[in-house]
Structure formats: C-alpha cells, structure tokens
Write a protein that holds these residues in place. Structure first.
Motif, PDB file in Angstrom:
ATOM      1  N   LYS A  17     -21.274 -40.885  30.210  1.00  0.00           N
ATOM      2  CA  LYS A  17     -20.615 -40.904  31.505  1.00  0.00           C
ATOM      3  C   LYS A  17     -19.121 -41.165  31.341  1.00  0.00           C
ATOM      4  O   LYS A  17     -18.297 -40.551  31.996  1.00  0.00           O
ATOM      5  N   ARG A  18     -18.820 -42.057  30.410  1.00  0.00           N
ATOM      6  CA  ARG A  18     -17.407 -42.343  30.174  1.00  0.00           C
ATOM      7  C   ARG A  18     -16.686 -41.084  29.691  1.00  0.00           C
ATOM      8  O   ARG A  18     -15.590 -40.770  30.127  1.00  0.00           O
ATOM      9  N   ALA A  19     -17.348 -40.412  28.824  1.00  0.00           N
ATOM     10  CA  ALA A  19     -16.715 -39.207  28.287  1.00  0.00           C
ATOM     11  C   ALA A  19     -16.455 -38.211  29.422  1.00  0.00           C
ATOM     12  O   ALA A  19     -15.415 -37.571  29.484  1.00  0.00           O
ATOM     13  N   LEU A  20     -17.421 -38.124  30.297  1.00  0.00           N
ATOM     14  CA  LEU A  20     -17.253 -37.199  31.404  1.00  0.00           C
ATOM     15  C   LEU A  20     -16.071 -37.609  32.269  1.00  0.00           C
ATOM     16  O   LEU A  20     -15.314 -36.776  32.749  1.00  0.00           O
ATOM     17  N   LEU A  21     -15.990 -38.927  32.460  1.00  0.00           N
ATOM     18  CA  LEU A  21     -14.878 -39.398  33.284  1.00  0.00           C
ATOM     19  C   LEU A  21     -13.549 -39.027  32.664  1.00  0.00           C
ATOM     20  O   LEU A  21     -12.637 -38.569  33.339  1.00  0.00           O
ATOM     21  N   VAL A  22     -13.459 -39.228  31.385  1.00  0.00           N
ATOM     22  CA  VAL A  22     -12.220 -38.882  30.705  1.00  0.00           C
ATOM     23  C   VAL A  22     -11.961 -37.401  30.841  1.00  0.00           C
ATOM     24  O   VAL A  22     -10.860 -36.953  31.154  1.00  0.00           O
ATOM     25  N   LEU A  23     -13.012 -36.642  30.641  1.00  0.00           N
ATOM     26  CA  LEU A  23     -12.859 -35.194  30.742  1.00  0.00           C
ATOM     27  C   LEU A  23     -12.387 -34.820  32.141  1.00  0.00           C
ATOM     28  O   LEU A  23     -11.494 -33.987  32.331  1.00  0.00           O
ATOM     29  N   THR A  24     -12.999 -35.487  33.113  1.00  0.00           N
ATOM     30  CA  THR A  24     -12.591 -35.212  34.500  1.00  0.00           C
ATOM     31  C   THR A  24     -11.110 -35.500  34.681  1.00  0.00           C
ATOM     32  O   THR A  24     -10.384 -34.742  35.291  1.00  0.00           O
ATOM     33  N   ALA A  25     -10.710 -36.638  34.097  1.00  0.00           N
ATOM     34  CA  ALA A  25      -9.310 -37.013  34.245  1.00  0.00           C
ATOM     35  C   ALA A  25      -8.407 -35.947  33.642  1.00  0.00           C
ATOM     36  O   ALA A  25      -7.408 -35.546  34.229  1.00  0.00           O
ATOM     37  N   VAL A  26      -8.789 -35.472  32.516  1.00  0.00           N
ATOM     38  CA  VAL A  26      -7.985 -34.467  31.851  1.00  0.00           C
ATOM     39  C   VAL A  26      -7.943 -33.187  32.686  1.00  0.00           C
ATOM     40  O   VAL A  26      -6.909 -32.588  32.913  1.00  0.00           O
ATOM     41  N   LEU A  27      -9.122 -32.824  33.178  1.00  0.00           N
ATOM     42  CA  LEU A  27      -9.183 -31.601  33.959  1.00  0.00           C
ATOM     43  C   LEU A  27      -8.336 -31.718  35.222  1.00  0.00           C
ATOM     44  O   LEU A  27      -7.665 -30.783  35.624  1.00  0.00           O
ATOM     45  N   LEU A  28      -8.396 -32.884  35.818  1.00  0.00           N
ATOM     46  CA  LEU A  28      -7.648 -33.047  37.050  1.00  0.00           C
ATOM     47  C   LEU A  28      -6.147 -32.978  36.792  1.00  0.00           C
ATOM     48  O   LEU A  28      -5.399 -32.481  37.607  1.00  0.00           O
ATOM     49  N   SER A  29      -5.764 -33.478  35.640  1.00  0.00           N
ATOM     50  CA  SER A  29      -4.333 -33.511  35.394  1.00  0.00           C
ATOM     51  C   SER A  29      -3.813 -32.189  34.852  1.00  0.00           C
ATOM     52  O   SER A  29      -2.676 -31.830  35.084  1.00  0.00           O
ATOM     53  N   VAL A  30      -4.652 -31.470  34.141  1.00  0.00           N
ATOM     54  CA  VAL A  30      -4.158 -30.213  33.591  1.00  0.00           C
ATOM     55  C   VAL A  30      -4.873 -29.007  34.202  1.00  0.00           C
ATOM     56  O   VAL A  30      -4.406 -27.894  34.090  1.00  0.00           O
ATOM     57  N   GLY A  31      -5.972 -29.257  34.872  1.00  0.00           N
ATOM     58  CA  GLY A  31      -6.749 -28.145  35.418  1.00  0.00           C
ATOM     59  C   GLY A  31      -6.001 -27.377  36.482  1.00  0.00           C
ATOM     60  O   GLY A  31      -6.292 -26.228  36.758  1.00  0.00           O
ATOM     61  N   VAL A  32      -5.037 -28.030  37.090  1.00  0.00           N
ATOM     62  CA  VAL A  32      -4.253 -27.346  38.107  1.00  0.00           C
ATOM     63  C   VAL A  32      -3.019 -26.716  37.472  1.00  0.00           C
ATOM     64  O   VAL A  32      -2.112 -26.337  38.149  1.00  0.00           O
ATOM     65  N   ALA A  33      -3.039 -26.671  36.147  1.00  0.00           N
ATOM     66  CA  ALA A  33      -1.892 -26.092  35.455  1.00  0.00           C
ATOM     67  C   ALA A  33      -1.877 -24.587  35.687  1.00  0.00           C
ATOM     68  O   ALA A  33      -2.343 -24.099  36.683  1.00  0.00           O
ATOM     69  N   TYR A  34      -1.384 -23.856  34.729  1.00  0.00           N
ATOM     70  CA  TYR A  34      -1.213 -22.433  34.933  1.00  0.00           C
ATOM     71  C   TYR A  34      -2.497 -21.776  35.373  1.00  0.00           C
ATOM     72  O   TYR A  34      -3.563 -22.045  34.861  1.00  0.00           O
ATOM     73  N   ALA A  35      -2.362 -20.940  36.323  1.00  0.00           N
ATOM     74  CA  ALA A  35      -3.522 -20.211  36.782  1.00  0.00           C
ATOM     75  C   ALA A  35      -4.057 -19.397  35.621  1.00  0.00           C
ATOM     76  O   ALA A  35      -3.342 -19.049  34.697  1.00  0.00           O
ATOM     77  N   ALA A  36      -5.321 -19.097  35.727  1.00  0.00           N
ATOM     78  CA  ALA A  36      -5.950 -18.336  34.662  1.00  0.00           C
ATOM     79  C   ALA A  36      -5.693 -16.855  34.882  1.00  0.00           C
ATOM     80  O   ALA A  36      -6.131 -16.298  35.872  1.00  0.00           O
ATOM     81  N   GLU A  37      -4.987 -16.256  33.953  1.00  0.00           N
ATOM     82  CA  GLU A  37      -4.664 -14.847  34.109  1.00  0.00           C
ATOM     83  C   GLU A  37      -5.530 -14.004  33.205  1.00  0.00           C
ATOM     84  O   GLU A  37      -5.578 -14.216  31.997  1.00  0.00           O
ATOM     85  N   ASP A  38      -6.206 -13.096  33.781  1.00  0.00           N
ATOM     86  CA  ASP A  38      -6.841 -12.019  33.022  1.00  0.00           C
ATOM     87  C   ASP A  38      -7.215 -10.944  34.018  1.00  0.00           C
ATOM     88  O   ASP A  38      -8.276 -10.988  34.623  1.00  0.00           O
ATOM     89  N   VAL A  39      -6.314 -10.032  34.182  1.00  0.00           N
ATOM     90  CA  VAL A  39      -6.503  -9.048  35.240  1.00  0.00           C
ATOM     91  C   VAL A  39      -7.739  -8.194  34.988  1.00  0.00           C
ATOM     92  O   VAL A  39      -8.278  -7.586  35.892  1.00  0.00           O
ATOM     93  N   ARG A  40      -8.187  -8.165  33.748  1.00  0.00           N
ATOM     94  CA  ARG A  40      -9.352  -7.340  33.437  1.00  0.00           C
ATOM     95  C   ARG A  40     -10.589  -7.813  34.181  1.00  0.00           C
ATOM     96  O   ARG A  40     -11.472  -7.028  34.495  1.00  0.00           O
ATOM     97  N   ASN A  41     -10.624  -9.119  34.461  1.00  0.00           N
ATOM     98  CA  ASN A  41     -11.793  -9.668  35.147  1.00  0.00           C
ATOM     99  C   ASN A  41     -11.507  -9.926  36.614  1.00  0.00           C
ATOM    100  O   ASN A  41     -11.900 -10.944  37.173  1.00  0.00           O
ATOM    101  N   THR A  42     -10.795  -9.006  37.212  1.00  0.00           N
ATOM    102  CA  THR A  42     -10.479  -9.147  38.624  1.00  0.00           C
ATOM    103  C   THR A  42     -10.702  -7.814  39.330  1.00  0.00           C
ATOM    104  O   THR A  42     -10.950  -6.788  38.698  1.00  0.00           O
ATOM    105  N   LYS A  43     -10.543  -7.873  40.628  1.00  0.00           N
ATOM    106  CA  LYS A  43     -10.617  -6.652  41.420  1.00  0.00           C
ATOM    107  C   LYS A  43      -9.467  -5.704  41.115  1.00  0.00           C
ATOM    108  O   LYS A  43      -9.480  -4.564  41.546  1.00  0.00           O
ATOM    109  N   HIS A  44      -8.471  -6.214  40.427  1.00  0.00           N
ATOM    110  CA  HIS A  44      -7.334  -5.356  40.113  1.00  0.00           C
ATOM    111  C   HIS A  44      -7.564  -4.509  38.867  1.00  0.00           C
ATOM    112  O   HIS A  44      -6.682  -3.759  38.463  1.00  0.00           O
TER     113      HIS A  44
END
Lengths: 258, 226, 694
Positions: free
Chosen positions: B2-29
């Motif tokens: 659970k602790r590990a998950l919490l840490v992971l969550t923290a990391v995701l929250l702080s960096v997960g909103v970083a650069y959007a994920a770009e890969d136009v191949r997997n989009t409607k475009h």
C-alpha cells in the motif's frame, strides 16, 4: 594528380564493384540500395532519355558525377568535392511558433549542396570543372556539342519547369524548392535535446543520428538536421530519394513523437 | 504494498499531468490504413503524417509544413456583444490548417504532396463508407464547418489590457494552473488564440485532443478569470 | 514513514487544488461540477464551464452556450409609468442572439425552472440528446427547485426588467397644452457606470441579467459591483450606476442614520442603517412583493415596514416602528383620514397626467368617481423627501409665516402637482398646468380637491359625500381659494395679493393671534388647518388622519358645531371655548371683541353690546353669516348668502344675508353693510356707495 575524368572513372568502377548494378541501375540493391546511375539525379542519363528539347536544355558532360563533384578545385564550402558554380542566395527560412529550435538563416554546407540545384538560381549544368582538364565552360563537350540553353530548376519559360509540369514530362515542380524555404521542413537547426523539446526521440548518436555509417536511416550532420538527414541523393529506391521507407510514416516517427 | 502504491500515486500526481501523451497513430487523426479510431479511413496509404504534413511545399503559412489544400471558406467568424478583444476577419494559419479538414470543404486526400514522390501520385483514393470528407452526419461534434459563430473564437488577439478577465501570458504562453502544461499563442506576435491553443492534434489520451484534461474546467480557467 | 508518504501525496495534490484557489466561478454556486459549493451540483461531472459553455458547436452560438435553452413564454415586467413615459416596455425575451433579451434567456435556461439543470448539449464531443447530467439538489425531473435562492420562474413582473432598452433620453412632459413644458427626465445616467454594462442590439442598448450580474464572479449575488463594505453598499452602487434619481442624494432616505432591528435585514445586507440600505429599504430587484415598481410590499405597506419583516423590525412608518421614522400608520388609520390603507391597486405613477384616465387604456387617472385614492406617493416623493416640515417640531404653525410660507416643505419635495388657471370669482377653475414638482403645498392638494379630479362642481359643490359627514359633499378647493374671490384664507397668495378682494384686503393684526401677526403679507398651508390632533406632541405633522372631522387641527378642532353637535354661537362663552376651531388663529373675544359686528358696538342698530357682544347678534350661530366651509367666498370676509348651497350654507338654510359690503375697518360696520330679506334680522338695507358683494 588524376584528371576529373579519370577520377570519375574510378568512382564508377567503385559503384560497379560494390553494387554490381551498373548495367541494371533500376534494380533495387539488397545491400546499400539503388544507384544514382540511371536515376533522376543522373543528368547524363536524363539527357540521353530526354526529348529533343531536353537535349537543348543542358549540357551532356558524358559523366554522371561531374554535375556535382570534381576531384579538384571544388568548393568544399558547399559540399564534398563540390563542382557546382554556385553562390548561395539569400534564403527565406522556415519559422514556426511551435518550434523550439531555430533554423539557421543560411543553410549549412551539406544542405547548400542540394540547394545548388534545387533552389533554381543556377543552371543544373553550371559546374566548375567540366570533364577534361580543368575549367572548360565553353566546350566543346565530351562527345556532344553544347546545349542551346542552360535551364535551372524553376517554373516557367527557359527553365526546367517549361516542360516538367506533368505533361509532356513528369511534374517536377515539387522539387523546385526555390529560395523560399519557409514552406519546407526546417534544415540546419540543431536536433533538439529532450529538455528543449521532449517531443523528439533521442538519437543513438547525437552527432550522427540513427544512420551512423549506414545510409539507410536518418542521419544528423554534426548534430544538425540537413537535407540528407532524410534524403539519400544517390539512392532512388525509396521515392523520393528517401533514406528509408515511410511506411506508417516511419521516417517521420524516427524523430518526431507525435 | 500500500505504501508503494501511495508513493506511486504521489509520483503520478506530480508528473502525470506533465506532457500530454502524443502518438497521433493511436488517435482519430490517423486516417491511414494503420488507423482504427477515425470514422474515416483509407486503404490507400499507411502513411500517417502525410494527411497533414509535408517536408516541402507546405501550403498554409504559419501551420507547420502543412500538406493540405488551403480551404477558402468564406467563414463566419464568432462575434459577441460581450467580447472586448479583436477577432480577425478570417481564420489564420494554424487554425486554417485544422479547418482544412474540419470545415468539411476539403477532402482528406486533397494534399499538396501525396505519399511517394509527391504531388498527385495516387489518383483515386479508396476510403471507407464514410467517404473522404468530413460530414456533420458522421462527425456531429468534430465537424466545425465554415460557420464559426458557434465555436470558441479563434484568430483572436489575446490582449489582457482589453479585458482584465483574462490571465496574462508568460513568454507568450498561458499556464494551466496546477499542471506544467502551457497553452501556446500563435501568429507573428505570438498573441493569437488558435485551435492549437487548446488542442494538440497528436494527443492520444485526452478526449477531444485537448492539451490537458479539462477536469474542473482547468483548461478554460487557464485563460478565463471567471 | 507514513507521515512522509502522506506529506508527499499532499504536496503532489496541492498543485491540483491550487487551480481553484482565488478562482472566480469555481468557488461559487455556479460551479455545478462535483466540486461545487452549492446544494445543486453534479454527482459525477467534474468540468465546470461545461454547464454553460462549450467551445464548439455551441447552441446558441453566442456566448458559446451549452445549456439547453428554455422555450418558456415569460410574463414580462410592465408598468403604466413606463408606458406613460413613452419608455419602451420589454417584450418577450429574444430567442436568437440578435434579439433583445437573449442574454437574459441564457440565464433563465436554468433559473426559470423549466429546464433541467443538467440538460447540456454536448460534453467532451458527445451530443447528449435526451440524457442529462446527473445532479443533486434539483427537482426529480432535474429542474431548479422553486425554493432555490436563485429561482426566478417565468413570471418576470416581480423582477427588475430585463430585455428592456436603456434610453436615458426619454423624458416625461409636464405642463399644459400651449404652456411651457416642464419635463421630468427618466432619471437614468447617459450610460451605466462600469462595471455595469448594457448589451448592444440592432435597436439599441438593453439591460439584461448580466448588466448587474456576472455569473462568474465570486461576489454576493454575483453582482458585478464587487467593492463596498457590505451587500447593501454593493447594491446601492449597482442601482445608482444606472438610476439617477433627482435629489436622492441628501434625501432623508439616503441619509437617515436610523437602523433596522430586524436581524434578517442585518444578516442579509450586513448593515441595518437606512442610509446604507438605500434603494433596498423599499425595493427588491427580484421577487418584489409590490407590483409594479419592485416594491417590497404592496403600496403603503412598503412605507410602513421597509425592508423589515414587520413594522416593528424597522425604523419606518408603521405602527410600533423601531424609531426614526414617523409613525404614519397609526394616524392614517384613524377615523378621518386620507384613503390610503383602505384602497389598493388604484394609484399609478404619473396618474397626475391623466385626470380622465388615459394611456395605457384602462389604467387609472385621478377621476374621483372611479379612482379615488391617496397613496403615500401621491403626496410624497420618497426619493426626494427630506427631513422637516414647514412648522417646527412642537408647533402647530410656522414661527413667522411669510409671503412664501406656502412653499413646499422638505417632506413634500418633488411631488407632482397642478396649478389652476384662475378664472373670475365664482367660476370653477377647469384648466390646469401639471407640475413635475409642486412648489406650493396646495398644488399637491388640488390634484384631487379640484375640478382636476372632482369634475364639474356647480357653485363649487360636488355630489361626492365627505368621509367625515356623508351629508356634506366635497367642495372644489380651487374654486374656493381662487385669488379672484372676494375673501379667502391666504393659501394661494397673500391677502394683499388677493386681486378679487377690495380694501381693506386683510384683517388687522389685532384680529389674529401669533404667528399671524403680519396679515396681508403672509400665506398659509392647507395643513395649517388640517392635520393630526397631536401634531405638537407625538403625531407626525400633516393631514394623514385624525380623530376629528375634516382633520381639523390645532387647539380647537370643532367647526361649525361644538363637541355636543350644536352650532357655535356668538357669545363670550363660545368665543372663549378652546374647542372652537376658528379661535386657533382668530382671538374673537379675549376680553374684548375684535370688530363691532361681533360686539354690536356700532352701526345703526347700535346700542348695547359693549364688550360682551350683547347686541342683536348675540347667540346667533356663526354660520348665520359665515360660510360653513371657510376656505373662501365670493363675498368679503367669508360671508355667505342665503342663496348659497350646502355645505357653504350650513344645512342649506342657515345663511341669512342677501347682501354684504365690507366696511373700511373692523369697527366701521353698520346695518347697511348687511342686507336681509324682509322680516329676517334687520331686514333689507340701502347698500353703501359701492353696493353689495355680488
């Protein structure tokens, strides 16, 4: 000191030895790809295949490489043993608010070499050293007389574009880059680091890119993007002279994370 | 664990909103034969970028190496009694690029340089039943059309001196508070709001190609002081 | 370890929530997302702007609307005032962006309660169709509950008008045909002061909900005005950004330090001071209890209790008010009063312009027969009234009345009135000039007490019975106070300016009590004689109501009969009786008589009398000689003739003279000054050289 003609002959032999395709230049190579011989970059071949008017439009120097290279007296500021009588024009370079790096105001030498034909400012047969001994710009030319005209790559009358508009000859207008490079992929800019723009893949070699010694992948030149980063001027196999097939836009995705 | 998950969550929250994920191949475009998400798909080419970009002879000034036929409109621009900033008379570069599909006047395969050696090397393309041009019946929400009066203004000069209810840009970009995403402004003065200010056409994860998920309307509130 | 992890999580979360800090709409009840602070909010939808706006395919397009629109038909605000002023009244709210009212219809797409709050058009590229965003705090079918603070509904008559043109150029024209006009502007600033705004449509600028409100701003009531000590101040600034009420600044209602005690008022507005509440003392911009004019309560009830829940909670004008305002409710509900509390729905603003009714069709004017009324605002202008009456506190009369003393007092500032064109004596004035702002008190009274409302009155008498005595009909006071009459109480002009009166025009100073010590050069109010019985103590001044007939005021309040119902008689007892109304100003007998008619010291009949009035006139009723309605008379010295009608002629048969001529001084009368039929009093007489009054 070998003459330009002899040097070219040696080079020709080298091609024959390595590719073994001189007699069938259109057959794809399984090693390094196809040969320039017989390709659209082979102006001698072009001349020979061309119409009467084509034969009036540029000199046939009787050799392939001479339209670009000379063993001596070339202008190294433009390209390797560069034989074209070219003073770079003033270019309008690509800019974009979405770009995090900046294209050079004057393209680098590697790209200028290409532009010495493709910017359309000088005739395609405007070279420094003609076959034979030293500068010989007045003829007579090897095996043939001088052409009436000396056409440059641009549109309109008294230029390649007089015929190359799709009919009677293939449409070559998309190869006339002109000096306005603002609508062309930027060149001569440093390849962005991840911190500069995280939307670019990191090459295995920061200076040479992905290709390394191989011509079959994207190259960087001293860490910069140049025309030959994508194009292999000597290999017509992947149209249009691409270093590798763009299947699934693979060439684009080599660099871009999009 | 659970602790590990919490840490992971923290990391995701702080960096997960970083650069959007770009890969136009997997989009409607991705309209190519390799695509699957777009309602419009061709079997003619597997190239992806080509529907928008070309390395040479790009069509629309300001748009990055645009490969599409420039649409001619005419467009009805957004106008409102409540707007204090200035809207251009017609869509400008970057937005015009988007409209070269989304206004429904230019076929997807109407390109400057088709795959291969360029120009019209292909002839007739092969498309699925939805055809080669955007229609409102197939794309009721993505179809913008030439009537932009019901769309957020574009090609509008972002001038916070004209309306104090907007956040001032920093280095010509507007930060999305709480994220490290910044929204770009375009044009020669880098003060134009264009489609690309909100949208990233290469984004694969965020709905409607937004530069950042609009949770809590954070994208809207990046500019609007409301 | 755990605290460290938690702190890491918190640290990571901070940036996410930082987005909300200091933001506007996020912290308001207009944040309908799951993070919203209000009772009405989504159960799952996390986007905020989406409830109103969408960047593409918006419907309607401007301002990028995303909420399903209401197709409701609204009952629009309306008022005779607007129509009579020629101000364009709002028509149905526009359904298209180019139509006035459209901006307000956007707001009403939630606030009219006919459309589900979660009824959005498109969310993240998906057109919702018939499905709606799940919300809590709404009706089972999704709409805003009628109990919600923001509920407006479809009846807009109780709300400040929206979709209404902003036009400060309109003015109400007063005056009369052929005379100079006397315009009253519509009392709007040329354009609203920022941050209020009007919305431009093809036909002009219009007021919309968003003129005062910014749905995004984190401020009380979403007011655009964010500066001010409390809500009251913000509203005050808001109202005054458009409305420019003449003389409002300095008026008692804008300056009074009196305060409400009703805790609801203090809680709502952040202050209880009348001056701070300003407009909000009397008006509500939404859900007003009085229609029209956005009054808090119907008509006079607004004046009685103001913003309080009851009269006791406020310093206004109701019975038991907390102090500060005059208790009008108590006096105006006495037996004899102006008809205020008993009549509703008759008064309309600008009715003064329409004595015969008028636009809009069917609306009320000032016709006594069909629209008799006296609301507070008929005699007072609450926007201009200031503190102070013409008589100082504790006094019945002004300290030293002058020629201009009939000028309106502060309490009567800015009230409409009428000024008659004065015909010859004995002819009813039928032409009037309407006044935007009466300069004399009588001009206010004459709005009703003249031909202007009463219509044709033969010999000054109407067929309308008085409230005080149904056997007595109302008379035309303009007919009575005509400066061309031979005698009059100086309500309109001083007696020396009474053109119909021949010398000596005024009484002598010995015939008057202070402060009427300059006879001939003083004027008086109607309300010097009519008012409340305790004006020198607790009663507010003015003829609101009284326990005495005809609202007669002063020490003596009985005329022409005594408290026992019998007529006042000419004798020392009655003349010394403090209940005698005339004695308030006229010392008829204070040990001596003030003329020789009352005393019978002189004259041909002469004899006796002496100081005790012991002559032939002894014990004669006053109304044998004087008109019972002593406003004015076609004869000198308020003498009436036997031919005069009731009520001038008390009971129709009390007056005896058939001829009267004013003497050169109070003690110069003899029998010839007064003539009678044969066998009546001293019978027919030979008139003096000038003849008898007609």
């Amino acid at each position: 000191m070998v003459s330009g003609k002899r040097w070219l002959s040696m080079l020709f032999v080298l091609f024959v030895l390595t590719a073994g395709r001189v007699l069938d230049p259109l057959t794809p190579s399984t090693v390094f790809g196809g040969s320039i011989v017989g390709s659209r970059h082979d102006l001698k071949s072009d001349w020979e295949k061309g119409s009467v008017l084509m034969k009036e439009s540029l000199n046939n120097y009787g050799e392939v490489c001479v339209y670009c290279h000379t063993p001596h007296g070339g202008d190294e500021s433009l390209g390797p043993l560069w034989n074209r009588d070219y003073t770079p024009a003033s270019f309008n370079v690509y800019t974009s608010p979405t770009m995090d790096t900046t294209a050079a105001g004057i393209p680098g030498a590697v790209s200028l070499a290409c532009l010495s034909c493709h910017d359309g400012t000088i005739a395609v047969d405007s070279i420094i050293n003609a076959p034979g001994s030293g500068p010989n710009l007045t003829g007579p030319w090897y095996g043939q007389g001088a052409a009436t005209y000396h056409f440059a790559m641009k549109e309109g009358a008294n230029a390649c574009g007089e015929c190359h508009v799709g009919s009677p000859a293939h449409d070559a207008r998309h190869t006339y880059l002109t000096t306005d490079l603002s609508d062309d992929h930027p060149i001569s800019m440093p390849y962005p680091s991840p911190s500069e723009d995280p939307q670019f893949n990191t090459p295995p070699d920061a200076m040479k890119g992905w290709g390394g010694a191989s011509p079959g992948d994207v190259k960087l030149y001293a860490g910069k993007v140049e025309c030959p980063s994508c194009h292999n001027v000597h290999d017509p196999d992947v149209v249009p002279f691409l270093r590798k097939a763009n299947t699934g836009s693979a060439l684009c995705y080599t660099c871009h994370i999009k | 664990m659970k602790r590990a998950l919490l840490v992971l969550t923290a990391v995701l929250l702080s960096v997960g909103v970083a650069y959007a994920a770009e890969d136009v191949r997997n989009t409607k475009h991705n309209l190519s034969s390799t695509g699957s998400l777009s309602p419009y798909l061709t079997t003619t080419t597997d190239e992806v970028c080509v529907f928008c970009h070309t390395p040479h002879f790009a069509s629309i000034a300001e748009a990055p190496l645009w490969n599409r036929t420039e649409p001619t409109g005419p467009y009805n621009m957004y106008s409102s009694a409540t707007i204090d900033m200035t809207i251009a008379g017609s869509p400008q570069g970057v937005s015009l690029a988007c409209l070269s599909c989304h206004d429904g006047t230019v076929a997807f395969d109407s390109l400057v340089n088709e795959p291969g050696s360029g120009l019209d090397t292909i002839g007739t393309w092969s498309w699925n039943n939805n055809g080669n041009i955007m229609t409102s019946s197939t794309s009721p929400s993505a179809m913008i059309g030439t009537d932009l009066t019901n769309d957020h203004p574009i090609s509008i000069t972002y001038d916070t001196t004209k309306d104090p209810q907007f956040r001032a840009p920093v280095n010509n970009r507007i930060a999305v508070n709480g994220t490290n995403v910044t929204l770009p402004l375009y044009g020669s003065n880098k003060d134009q709001v264009e489609c690309g200010s909100c949208h990233n056409p290469h984004e694969k994860d965020v709905a409607t190609f937004l530069r950042v998920a609009n949770t809590g309307s954070q994208l809207c509130l990046a500019c609007h002081i409301k | 370890m755990r605290p460290l992890i938690i702190s890491m999580v918190v640290a990571a979360l901070v940036p996410l929530f930082a987005a909300a800090a200091g933001a506007g709409v996020v912290n308001t009840v207009h944040n309908l997302s799951t993070t919203g602070p209000g009772a009405i909010k989504a159960t799952e939808e996390a986007e905020i702007c989406i409830f109103c706006h969408v960047p593409h395919n918006a419907n309607p397009a401007v301002p990028l609307w995303n909420h399903d629109m209401s197709g409701a038909a609204y009952t629009m605000y309306d008022s005779e005032y607007l129509k009579r002023a020629g101000y364009p009244t709002p028509s149905e709210l526009g359904a298209a962006p180019a139509e006035p009212g459209f901006v307000s219809r956007l707001c009403l797409s939630c606030h009219d309660g006919t459309v589900a709050v979660g009824a959005l058009y498109i969310v993240r590229g998906t057109i919702l169709g018939d499905s709606i965003i799940a919300m809590t705090g709404v009706e089972p079918t999704g709409e805003m509950p009628a109990t919600a603070a923001g509920y407006i509904g479809t009846d807009l008559t109780r709300h400040h008008p929206v979709g209404i043109k902003y036009d400060s150029s309109i003015a109400v024209t007063f005056g009369s045909a052929g005379s100079g006009v006397n315009p009253r502007p519509i009392e709007l600033h040329a354009s609203p002061a920022a941050p209020l705004k009007v919305y431009a449509y093809a036909t002009g600028n219009y007021v919309e909900c968003a003129s005062c409100h910014d749905a995004h701003v984190e401020n009380e009531k979403f007011l655009r005005v964010t500066t001010g000590a409390n809500l009251a101040a913000k509203i005050d600034t808001t109202c005054n950004s458009c409305h420019s009420k003449i003389d409002w600044n300095g008026s008692i209602h804008s300056t009074s330090t009196a305060s409400y005690t009703d805790s609801n008022v203090l809680d709502t507005f952040g202050t209880g001071a009348v001056a701070s509440l300003a407009c909000m003392n009397c008006h509500r911009t939404h859900r007003g209890g009085g229609v029209p004019y956005l009054l808090r309560q119907p008509e006079e009830n607004t004046c009685f209790q103001g913003a309080a829940g009851s009269a006791a909670g406020g310093p206004c004008h109701g019975t038991g008010a907390a102090g500060g305002g005059k208790d009008i409710e108590t006096v105006i509900t006495r037996t004899y009063s102006h008809p205020t509390t008993g009549i509703s729905g008759v008064h309309t603003n600008l009715d003064v312009l329409y004595p015969e009714g008028g636009t809009p069709p069917g609306s009320k004017g000032l016709v006594w027969d069909t629209s008799k009324h006296a609301e507070c605002v008929d005699c007072h202008n609450p926007h201009r009234a200031a503190q102070g009456t013409h008589a100082p506190s504790g006094q019945w009369y002004p300290s030293l009345p002058a020629a201009t003393t009939n000028t309106v007092s502060n309490a009567l500032k800015g009230v409409t009135g009428v000024e008659p064109e004065w015909p010859s004596a004995g002819i009813q004035p039928v032409n009037f000039t309407t006044l935007e702002s009466a300069s004399k008190e009588y001009q206010i009274c004459l709005k009703c007490h003249s031909y202007y409302a009463l219509g044709v009155a033969s010999d000054g008498v109407t067929s309308y019975p008085t409230l005080s005595d149904p056997t007595i009909n109302f008379t035309d006071q303009a007919w009575e106070f005509n400066p061309n009459n031979l005698s009059v109480h100086p309500v309109v002009v001083t007696l020396n300016s009474q053109t119909g009166s021949y010398a000596p025009q005024a009484l002598t100073s010995s015939q008057l009590s202070p402060p009427w010590t300059a006879p001939g050069n003083q004027t008086m109010y109607c309300s010097d004689c009519h008012g409340a019985e305790n004006e020198t103590t607790q009663d507010p001044k003015g003829p609101h109501g009284s326990s005495y007939e005809f609202m007669l005021k002063g020490t003596g309040r009985y005329w022409p009969t005594k408290p026992d119902g019998s007529l006042w008689l000419l004798n020392t007892t009655d003349a010394s009786d403090p209940d005698l109304f005339c004695r308030n100003c006229h010392p008829i007998y204070d040990g001596s008589w003030k003329n020789n008619v009352h005393s019978q010291q002189g004259g041909m009949g002469g004899g006796g009398g002496g100081g005790g009035g012991m002559g032939r006139h002894r014990n004669r009723p006053c109304v044998n000689c004087h008109v019972a309605v002593p406003h004015g008379s076609r004869r000198s010295r308020l003498i009436g003739y036997a031919s005069d009608p009731s009520p001038y002629n008390y009971n129709g048969n009390s007056l005896k003279p058939v001829g009267f001529a004013k003497a050169s001084g109070p003690f110069n009368y003899d029998d010839r000054n007064c003539s009678f039929p044969m066998g009546v009093c001293h019978g027919p007489q030979t008139p003096p050289p000038g003849g008898y009054d007609p």
